[in-house]
Design a protein around this motif. Structure first.
Motif, PDB file in Angstrom:
ATOM      1  N   VAL A 162       0.853  -1.181   0.000  1.00 25.73           N
ATOM      2  CA  VAL A 162       0.000   0.000   0.000  1.00 25.73           C
ATOM      3  C   VAL A 162       0.895   1.239   0.000  1.00 25.73           C
ATOM      4  N   GLU A 163       0.538   2.219  -0.825  1.00 19.78           N
ATOM      5  CA  GLU A 163       1.315   3.454  -0.905  1.00 19.78           C
ATOM      6  C   GLU A 163       0.495   4.615  -0.346  1.00 19.78           C
ATOM      7  N   TYR A 164       1.178   5.560   0.307  1.00 17.70           N
ATOM      8  CA  TYR A 164       0.463   6.670   0.931  1.00 17.70           C
ATOM      9  C   TYR A 164       1.426   7.801   1.252  1.00 17.70           C
ATOM     10  N   SER A 165       0.849   8.950   1.577  1.00 14.75           N
ATOM     11  CA  SER A 165       1.580  10.100   2.087  1.00 14.75           C
ATOM     12  C   SER A 165       0.834  10.613   3.309  1.00 14.75           C
ATOM     13  N   ALA A 166       1.564  11.245   4.219  1.00  7.77           N
ATOM     14  CA  ALA A 166       0.951  11.819   5.415  1.00  7.77           C
ATOM     15  C   ALA A 166       1.323  13.291   5.496  1.00  7.77           C
ATOM     16  N   PHE A 167       0.358  14.101   5.944  1.00 10.74           N
ATOM     17  CA  PHE A 167       0.551  15.536   6.028  1.00 10.74           C
ATOM     18  C   PHE A 167       0.127  16.030   7.402  1.00 10.74           C
ATOM     19  N   ARG A 168       0.842  17.039   7.893  1.00  9.95           N
ATOM     20  CA  ARG A 168       0.368  17.801   9.042  1.00  9.95           C
ATOM     21  C   ARG A 168       0.080  19.194   8.517  1.00  9.95           C
ATOM     22  N   ALA A 169      -1.182  19.573   8.570  1.00  9.40           N
ATOM     23  CA  ALA A 169      -1.626  20.805   7.908  1.00  9.40           C
ATOM     24  C   ALA A 169      -1.234  20.706   6.436  1.00  9.40           C
ATOM     25  N   HIS A 170      -0.398  21.615   5.937  1.00  9.22           N
ATOM     26  CA  HIS A 170      -0.022  21.602   4.526  1.00  9.22           C
ATOM     27  C   HIS A 170       1.361  21.006   4.292  1.00  9.22           C
ATOM     28  N   GLU A 171       1.979  20.466   5.323  1.00 13.51           N
ATOM     29  CA  GLU A 171       3.349  19.967   5.216  1.00 13.51           C
ATOM     30  C   GLU A 171       3.374  18.446   5.099  1.00 13.51           C
ATOM     31  N   CYS A 172       4.058  17.935   4.090  1.00  8.85           N
ATOM     32  CA  CYS A 172       4.221  16.496   3.948  1.00  8.85           C
ATOM     33  C   CYS A 172       5.268  16.026   4.962  1.00  8.85           C
ATOM     34  N   ILE A 173       4.880  15.109   5.861  1.00 11.38           N
ATOM     35  CA  ILE A 173       5.798  14.635   6.893  1.00 11.38           C
ATOM     36  C   ILE A 173       6.226  13.191   6.666  1.00 11.38           C
ATOM     37  N   PHE A 174       5.568  12.487   5.746  1.00 16.22           N
ATOM     38  CA  PHE A 174       5.849  11.073   5.533  1.00 16.22           C
ATOM     39  C   PHE A 174       5.399  10.715   4.127  1.00 16.22           C
ATOM     40  N   SER A 175       6.196   9.918   3.436  1.00 14.09           N
ATOM     41  CA  SER A 175       5.795   9.519   2.096  1.00 14.09           C
ATOM     42  C   SER A 175       6.322   8.131   1.776  1.00 14.09           C
ATOM     43  N   LYS A 176       5.446   7.311   1.250  1.00 14.05           N
ATOM     44  CA  LYS A 176       5.825   5.979   0.769  1.00 14.05           C
ATOM     45  C   LYS A 176       5.157   5.794  -0.594  1.00 14.05           C
ATOM     46  N   LEU A 177       5.846   6.276  -1.625  1.00  7.92           N
ATOM     47  CA  LEU A 177       5.335   6.234  -2.989  1.00  7.92           C
ATOM     48  C   LEU A 177       6.406   5.643  -3.892  1.00  7.92           C
ATOM     49  N   ARG A 178       6.060   4.588  -4.597  1.00  6.27           N
ATOM     50  CA  ARG A 178       7.055   3.907  -5.429  1.00  6.27           C
ATOM     51  C   ARG A 178       7.609   4.826  -6.520  1.00  6.27           C
ATOM     52  N   GLU A 179       6.817   5.786  -6.958  1.00  6.82           N
ATOM     53  CA  GLU A 179       7.300   6.676  -8.012  1.00  6.82           C
ATOM     54  C   GLU A 179       8.408   7.602  -7.516  1.00  6.82           C
ATOM     55  N   ASN A 180       8.542   7.738  -6.205  1.00  3.29           N
ATOM     56  CA  ASN A 180       9.526   8.661  -5.653  1.00  3.29           C
ATOM     57  C   ASN A 180      10.704   7.983  -4.960  1.00  3.29           C
ATOM     58  N   GLU A 181      10.615   6.699  -4.682  1.00  7.55           N
ATOM     59  CA  GLU A 181      11.697   6.039  -3.969  1.00  7.55           C
ATOM     60  C   GLU A 181      11.747   4.559  -4.310  1.00  7.55           C
ATOM     61  N   ASP A 182      12.872   3.945  -3.994  1.00  5.72           N
ATOM     62  CA  ASP A 182      13.075   2.525  -4.213  1.00  5.72           C
ATOM     63  C   ASP A 182      12.436   1.759  -3.059  1.00  5.72           C
TER      64      ASP A 182
END
Length: 269
Positions: free
Chosen positions: A77-97
């Motif tokens: 499963v791929e996802y991103s996490a934000f606090r308000a407008h700031e990305c604090i966590f990202s797990k996206l195959r298009e951006n990382e190995d």
């Protein structure tokens, strides 16, 4: 494989999403429910064989090319996490190995202070802090322990996850010091509800990773945006980072969003 291993440890933050998550106009919001989490859920691999962990002969075409050491590509499963407008966590195959590697391969590339994410089928990832001499420090069944990486993996494969959280890391020696200073603590002495929160706290030193480490407020919102099949996105809202991590780890283990863990209206594209 050398280039792929380099990619694990050198992520380009400029490739990660930093915009306002509400910019996805078709997203609909759901509110996550805080609930008790036991780290026993992620320790089921201790009784499993390597094939039980989801790394059988038909795991990936990379098995034929890369041999038993990997790399292997998993369906995650791929996802991103934000606090308000700031990305604090990202797990996206298009951006990382997101490939995973055998424990023997990890031993050759991880350094003191690195965060290791060990994965297996149908359970949350197990996180650990690399110490030295093949040892890691981790939260395991209500105890903070120092163990050998090969022993902790027990058939699981893993990756270096230093760049998953976008907070500024502490110096490597301080990360190891944070972890080592808590070895031997048990149960009520521990301020973390899972191995990921403990490992991330050691590396970033932010109180948000501790249980009850931040006050809940109506103004504060954490958004978890889960990628669905195709181009859909499912958004959940939480009042603390601790609650968001709990839900995200449950999604990792199940691979699905269960309606019973959500409250309110909304839906998915």
């Amino acid at each position: 494989m050398g280039n792929q291993l380099d990619r694990i440890t050198h992520l380009n933050y400029s490739e990660l999403p930093t915009g306002d998550p509400s910019g996805l106009e078709k997203d609909e919001l759901r509110v996550g429910v805080a609930y008790f989490f036991s780290d026993d859920e992620e320790e089921a691999a201790d009784e499993r064989t390597p094939s039980d962990c989801g790394f059988g002969k038909e795991l990936s075409p990379a098995d034929e090319d890369g041999g038993p050491e990997g790399p292997f590509s998993l369906s995650e499963v791929e996802y991103s996490a934000f606090r308000a407008h700031e990305c604090i966590f990202s797990k996206l195959r298009e951006n990382e190995d997101l490939d995973v590697y055998a424990a023997t391969t990890l031993l050759g590339v991880c350094k003191p202070g690195d965060l290791l994410e060990l994965v297996a089928a149908a359970q949350p990832p197990h996180w650990a802090v690399c110490e030295r001499d093949g040892r890691v420090i981790h939260l395991h069944k209500g105890e903070i322990r120092r163990d050998g990486l090969l022993e902790v993996c027990n058939g699981r494969r893993g990756r270096i996850a230093n760049g998953r959280y976008r907070y500024r890391p502490l110096p490597a020696d301080l990360v190891v010091q944070n972890a080592a200073g808590h070895v031997g603590l048990r149960s009520d002495e521990i301020c973390w509800t899972n191995s990921e929160s403990f490992a991330a706290w050691c590396r970033f030193g932010k109180r948000e990773f501790k249980a009850g480490g931040e006050a809940h407020s109506a103004e504060q919102q954490y958004l978890l945006k889960v990628r669905l099949a195709g181009s859909g996105v499912h958004t959940l809202v939480f009042r603390s980072l601790e609650d968001l991590i709990r839900e995200r780890r449950r999604v990792d283990a199940s691979g699905i969003l269960e309606e019973l863990s959500l409250v309110g209206g909304g839906g998915k594209e």
